[in-house]
Design a protein around this motif. Sequence first.
Motif, PDB file in Angstrom:
ATOM      1  N   PHE A  32       0.884  -1.165   0.000  1.00  0.00           N
ATOM      2  CA  PHE A  32       0.000   0.000   0.000  1.00  0.00           C
ATOM      3  C   PHE A  32       0.923   1.216   0.000  1.00  0.00           C
ATOM      4  N   VAL A  57       1.599   5.430  -0.581  1.00  0.00           N
ATOM      5  CA  VAL A  57       1.052   6.786  -0.618  1.00  0.00           C
ATOM      6  C   VAL A  57       2.188   7.692  -1.075  1.00  0.00           C
ATOM      7  N   ARG A  77      -0.942  14.072  -4.755  1.00  0.00           N
ATOM      8  CA  ARG A  77      -0.980  12.904  -3.867  1.00  0.00           C
ATOM      9  C   ARG A  77      -1.621  11.743  -4.615  1.00  0.00           C
ATOM     10  N   VAL A 106      -2.500   7.324  -4.244  1.00  0.00           N
ATOM     11  CA  VAL A 106      -2.526   6.084  -3.472  1.00  0.00           C
ATOM     12  C   VAL A 106      -2.455   4.926  -4.452  1.00  0.00           C
TER      13      VAL A 106
END
Length: 148
Positions: A106, A108, A138, A140
């Motif tokens: 995961f 970011v 940003r 993800v």
Amino acid sequence: VTPFRGQTQLKTFLTYPLPYDFVVSAVFQSISGPAISANYAASNDLIRPSLNRDLAACRGAASCVATATVPLIVPQTMFDDRLTRLDLRFAKRLALSTRMRLQANFNVYNVFNGSASSVLNLNYGQSWLQPSLLQDARMVQFSGTLTF
């Protein structure tokens, strides 16, 4: 001479294993902003009165459209904002069999959601200092790696 603030970069990377096969990683960057200048394209008509002649690029032409670039700011004295960025990864390692492993990730990117510019228009005029390339927004991301 470029001042210290205009040439400093800080880049660091950290990976830390956690219990139960979890891993956290971080990348931090702080990079000086681009140097600001103001370049003015002066036409031959503007320069002729001070030189008492045409620019050399005119070569005696009847009508001259040549220009000369004039810096309006001393180079390496002004800088745009610093680019500061933090990227994080959280990962879990899983053993699927004796020969097969999966790492689930995961990520970011740009945690601070900074928007510093890395390329500016340096030609003096209406669009002076208008950015043409900004830091990525940003983001993800979910990803994985299968090893067998």
